[in-house]
Design a protein around this motif. Sequence first.
Motif, PDB file in Angstrom:
ATOM      1  N   SER A  51       7.699   8.707   6.690  1.00  0.00           N
ATOM      2  CA  SER A  51       7.582  10.143   6.953  1.00  0.00           C
ATOM      3  C   SER A  51       7.628  10.472   8.442  1.00  0.00           C
ATOM      4  O   SER A  51       7.209   9.680   9.276  1.00  0.00           O
ATOM      5  N   PHE A  52       8.149  11.650   8.718  1.00  0.00           N
ATOM      6  CA  PHE A  52       8.441  12.071  10.082  1.00  0.00           C
ATOM      7  C   PHE A  52       7.737  13.379  10.390  1.00  0.00           C
ATOM      8  O   PHE A  52       7.783  14.319   9.587  1.00  0.00           O
ATOM      9  N   ILE A  53       7.092  13.429  11.532  1.00  0.00           N
ATOM     10  CA  ILE A  53       6.498  14.678  12.000  1.00  0.00           C
ATOM     11  C   ILE A  53       7.186  15.046  13.305  1.00  0.00           C
ATOM     12  O   ILE A  53       7.077  14.324  14.303  1.00  0.00           O
ATOM     13  N   ILE A  54       7.907  16.136  13.258  1.00  0.00           N
ATOM     14  CA  ILE A  54       8.595  16.605  14.455  1.00  0.00           C
ATOM     15  C   ILE A  54       7.812  17.781  14.994  1.00  0.00           C
ATOM     16  O   ILE A  54       7.582  18.760  14.275  1.00  0.00           O
ATOM     17  N   VAL A  55       7.389  17.684  16.230  1.00  0.00           N
ATOM     18  CA  VAL A  55       6.607  18.769  16.810  1.00  0.00           C
ATOM     19  C   VAL A  55       7.497  19.574  17.752  1.00  0.00           C
ATOM     20  O   VAL A  55       8.105  19.009  18.672  1.00  0.00           O
ATOM     21  N   GLY A  56       7.567  20.860  17.516  1.00  0.00           N
ATOM     22  CA  GLY A  56       8.389  21.726  18.355  1.00  0.00           C
ATOM     23  C   GLY A  56       9.570  22.294  17.588  1.00  0.00           C
ATOM     24  O   GLY A  56      10.445  21.556  17.164  1.00  0.00           O
ATOM     25  N   GLY A  57       9.571  23.603  17.414  1.00  0.00           N
ATOM     26  CA  GLY A  57      10.604  24.249  16.603  1.00  0.00           C
ATOM     27  C   GLY A  57      11.729  24.857  17.410  1.00  0.00           C
ATOM     28  O   GLY A  57      12.342  25.842  16.991  1.00  0.00           O
TER      29      GLY A  57
ATOM     30  N   HIS B 179      -2.718  12.159  17.079  1.00  0.00           N
ATOM     31  CA  HIS B 179      -2.002  11.306  16.125  1.00  0.00           C
ATOM     32  C   HIS B 179      -2.596   9.910  16.208  1.00  0.00           C
ATOM     33  O   HIS B 179      -2.790   9.378  17.294  1.00  0.00           O
ATOM     34  N   ASP B 180      -2.917   9.326  15.050  1.00  0.00           N
ATOM     35  CA  ASP B 180      -3.578   8.015  15.060  1.00  0.00           C
ATOM     36  C   ASP B 180      -2.642   6.891  14.637  1.00  0.00           C
ATOM     37  O   ASP B 180      -3.089   5.793  14.322  1.00  0.00           O
ATOM     38  N   GLY B 181      -1.354   7.170  14.633  1.00  0.00           N
ATOM     39  CA  GLY B 181      -0.402   6.143  14.207  1.00  0.00           C
ATOM     40  C   GLY B 181       0.059   6.371  12.773  1.00  0.00           C
ATOM     41  O   GLY B 181       1.131   5.909  12.381  1.00  0.00           O
ATOM     42  N   HIS B 182      -0.749   7.087  11.996  1.00  0.00           N
ATOM     43  CA  HIS B 182      -0.381   7.322  10.596  1.00  0.00           C
ATOM     44  C   HIS B 182      -0.364   8.794  10.231  1.00  0.00           C
ATOM     45  O   HIS B 182       0.355   9.218   9.342  1.00  0.00           O
ATOM     46  N   LYS B 183      -1.186   9.577  10.925  1.00  0.00           N
ATOM     47  CA  LYS B 183      -1.244  11.000  10.588  1.00  0.00           C
ATOM     48  C   LYS B 183      -1.576  11.835  11.822  1.00  0.00           C
ATOM     49  O   LYS B 183      -2.108  11.333  12.821  1.00  0.00           O
TER      50      LYS B 183
ATOM     51  N   ASP C  97       0.842  -1.195   0.000  1.00  0.00           N
ATOM     52  CA  ASP C  97       0.000   0.000   0.000  1.00  0.00           C
ATOM     53  C   ASP C  97       0.882   1.253   0.000  1.00  0.00           C
ATOM     54  O   ASP C  97       1.581   1.539   0.967  1.00  0.00           O
ATOM     55  N   LEU C  98       0.816   2.009  -1.102  1.00  0.00           N
ATOM     56  CA  LEU C  98       1.745   3.131  -1.260  1.00  0.00           C
ATOM     57  C   LEU C  98       1.538   4.233  -0.226  1.00  0.00           C
ATOM     58  O   LEU C  98       2.486   4.885   0.202  1.00  0.00           O
ATOM     59  N   LYS C  99       0.281   4.427   0.179  1.00  0.00           N
ATOM     60  CA  LYS C  99       0.008   5.467   1.153  1.00  0.00           C
ATOM     61  C   LYS C  99       0.611   5.104   2.510  1.00  0.00           C
ATOM     62  O   LYS C  99       1.255   5.909   3.169  1.00  0.00           O
ATOM     63  N   LYS C 100       0.398   3.856   2.900  1.00  0.00           N
ATOM     64  CA  LYS C 100       0.977   3.377   4.160  1.00  0.00           C
ATOM     65  C   LYS C 100       2.490   3.451   4.107  1.00  0.00           C
ATOM     66  O   LYS C 100       3.159   3.813   5.072  1.00  0.00           O
ATOM     67  N   ARG C 101       3.024   3.071   2.958  1.00  0.00           N
ATOM     68  CA  ARG C 101       4.468   3.071   2.804  1.00  0.00           C
ATOM     69  C   ARG C 101       5.029   4.473   2.999  1.00  0.00           C
ATOM     70  O   ARG C 101       6.008   4.679   3.721  1.00  0.00           O
ATOM     71  N   GLU C 102       4.363   5.434   2.388  1.00  0.00           N
ATOM     72  CA  GLU C 102       4.828   6.820   2.493  1.00  0.00           C
ATOM     73  C   GLU C 102       4.752   7.296   3.944  1.00  0.00           C
ATOM     74  O   GLU C 102       5.638   7.989   4.434  1.00  0.00           O
TER      75      GLU C 102
ATOM     76  N   GLY D 239       2.260  10.815   8.455  1.00  0.00           N
ATOM     77  CA  GLY D 239       3.569  10.421   8.984  1.00  0.00           C
ATOM     78  C   GLY D 239       3.406   9.496  10.176  1.00  0.00           C
ATOM     79  O   GLY D 239       2.741   9.843  11.152  1.00  0.00           O
ATOM     80  N   SER D 240       3.994   8.305  10.102  1.00  0.00           N
ATOM     81  CA  SER D 240       3.894   7.367  11.212  1.00  0.00           C
ATOM     82  C   SER D 240       4.831   7.726  12.353  1.00  0.00           C
ATOM     83  O   SER D 240       4.589   7.361  13.494  1.00  0.00           O
TER      84      SER D 240
END
Lengths: 447, 447
Positions: free
Chosen positions: B165-171, B245-249, B156-161, B265-266
């Motif tokens: 992918s990385f979501i970093i919270v906090g700048g 966050h639900d594990g994927h987004k 599954d390409l969406k899951k793969r992406e 982003g997982s």
Amino acid sequence: MENIAVPPLNVPRIVIIGGGFGGIRLAKEFKNKEVQIVLLDKNNYHTFQPLLYQVATAGIEPDSISFPLRKLFKHQRNITFRNARVRKVIPEEQIVETNIGSLSYDHLIIATGSRTNFFGMNVIEDQSMPLKTIRQALDLRHLMLQNFEKALITADLKKRESMMSFIIVGGGPTGVELAGALGELKRHVLPQDYPELDVRRMQIHLVEAGPRLLSALSEKSSQKALDYLKRLDVNVWLDTMVKHHDGHKVDATVNPSGQKLEIMGSNLIWSAGVKGNHIAGLKEDVVQNNGRIKVDSFNQVESYDNIYAIGDVAQMTTEDYPFGHPMVAPVAIQQAKLLAKNIWAKVKGKNLKTFTYKDKGAMATIGKNKAVVEVGKFKSQGAFAWFIWMFVHIMSLVGYRNKAIVFVNWLWNYVNYDRGIRLIIRPFDLQLRNDRRKKEEEERIVF
Amino acid sequence: MENIAVPPLNVPRIVIIGGGFGGIRLAKEFKNKEVQIVLLDKNNYHTFQPLLYQVATAGIEPDSISFPLRKLFKHQRNITFRNARVRKVIPEEQIVETNIGSLSYDHLIIATGSRTNFFGMNVIEDQSMPLKTIRQALDLRHLMLQNFEKALITADLKKRESMMSFIIVGGGPTGVELAGALGELKRHVLPQDYPELDVRRMQIHLVEAGPRLLSALSEKSSQKALDYLKRLDVNVWLDTMVKHHDGHKVDATVNPSGQKLEIMGSNLIWSAGVKGNHIAGLKEDVVQNNGRIKVDSFNQVESYDNIYAIGDVAQMTTEDYPFGHPMVAPVAIQQAKLLAKNIWAKVKGKNLKTFTYKDKGAMATIGKNKAVVEVGKFKSQGAFAWFIWMFVHIMSLVGYRNKAIVFVNWLWNYVNYDRGIRLIIRPFDLQLRNDRRKKEEEERIVF
């Protein structure tokens, strides 16, 4: 289970199980050949096992003796790596089953190495620390440091002494080198770290069932190793069989008198034997009692046309080696080189060559400036041997970064009589370790 | 519980909880003084937190930024170290309770630092990877590599992406530096490791609730950091609050419009805030909502004569810092230095001095040859700033071995565009991590 996503190509597919010395050499030999290599390993890295004892004794970090398999092969485009645990092989279908799916092969090479052999003694297995993987080496480092911290707050002197004491079973290179490293920790490092403890009470025992240490080397080298260890206050017990460990002491028997013996020590390290890490699915009669897989002089597994085994897991009996070759890296590497040629010859319809082992000798270090080395007729002991040992080990490490990092650490440790990495990153818990091990066994994950 | 075995001496006993920047500095300041220092830490090592993100991104090993506390103090004989978790303080009895027993004190210094603040969002806490400890950094390294291995076998390409992918919270510095390091991995390392994956599909998101990155620095530096990150293909979301966050987004809201946003982003990394790591047993009103402990200008905890707090866990409000000092190493170090003098003055019946913070500036690196540095009026961006950043960080590391090892690694990485330590030593398991965390919380182990 979903199929393992390895795109099929129009060339022979060679599946290699295991990224040890044999597996990676074999894969490299196929560079620029028109084949598809699929390399499977439960870890994503290669481990340089001969230096595990240095990780366990806080001398170097895991990254120095591990090398990412993907990095190793980044310039070799005919290799696909999969981080997978192999469950079994189904020879009739030419398929390998793994935890991430199944995979077909044209040629299968089993290069799964060896693992610790407890000879059926479950209590020993539950109580002891083996030393075959990076995780096990880290566990041992953590346990050792934890027990010293615990000893500090233990009022009972007998218990305290037991927590500070080590029983290493097995007088091969691993046992000897580990005992030497512990001897140096006892002499140079631990008294400074634990001024409140009487570190003289730390006992290091090395127990060997046979009549001498390092039985692969000459009697003279064995004797030298024994001398070196004694100078480091290691108690060596020869002709002594360990039977049981209750968490605090070992029960042993001395041969041939049968005399019973108790040796105090909470830290039990088991390096008294290995067995072949065979995989499920092969005919029962090709797997020996020692876990090794019977192969012919081409490393072909008996009664299978396109399945091979190399290195520790392979048992090839020859005139010179009626019980199989020694389970050391040079055998695996030499077999890998020849097997690559033979498989290629097979593909091209040419004649195959039989394997002959060129003995590369053996060596062991026992503390600073002390080692024994034997290569053919060349024998050396002491400081010169120690330099040879260091040189050979640094040169054998994969990658320049690892060589440089190990060199810096060794130089540091040499000059400062230090072992700098005395860190408890993940506290060791025997119960958790045993639970995990049993769970893995239940899932029939052999390799 | 048995009493913690620390022999009492006929000199004042100073108990320090925490071996961070503040704790070790304080202990060192008492060298050659007639006091008994007892240093308590749940780890047996000091952690150089500013470089944790490099451990997480496979650039350096834990040992490079950790230093064994016993080794640190081996030449200072008035210190006793105990590897212990503090459960609570009982001020009335002048006792500290730990998991290995209780301990009396004449002076108590709380130097327990800070930990990740999830602002009560339990789902985020369960799903995300914080980055405050060595273990957490290793967990993140392992998770990242595991998810790339998993992506390979995900159809599954969406899951793969999402796995890539990385979501970093906090700048803040952590978020910015981590995003930069991931950007470099994406550019130079991962495409070679994973030729089968389209690494362009790896997305790196940096989400900041405020209007700019690195809010402790000038607007110009913030802008530069933003530019550098964009060049590394990092997607920066300003004025954006992460809610779920639900594990994927991630679900987020943009300020002030209130617009809803979904970011795929997982891998969720939470570096959006810290809170004081206070300990139980103090009066409730001295602990602020942010977990910091109210102290006066001598770092004395309000309403306690002989209890002090320094560093991140201490909140001293002054004219210049009405909300307390920034939670950075120089504050802890400066407070430790002064507090040592003040405690000694107290012992000797002399006058105490009040604390004034000398701002040491701030800096952050965003990939090779790119950094922003501000020290007083001196501001620098780009390659020169990057050299300053490197120099300051190497010099700040404890010990020559660590300096040398980090230098070798950085040189290697610089020349080869590499991050060599891509090893999955202990596979990360979110469920196990959460179970362990909850168990620790239940045991009321605060620090």
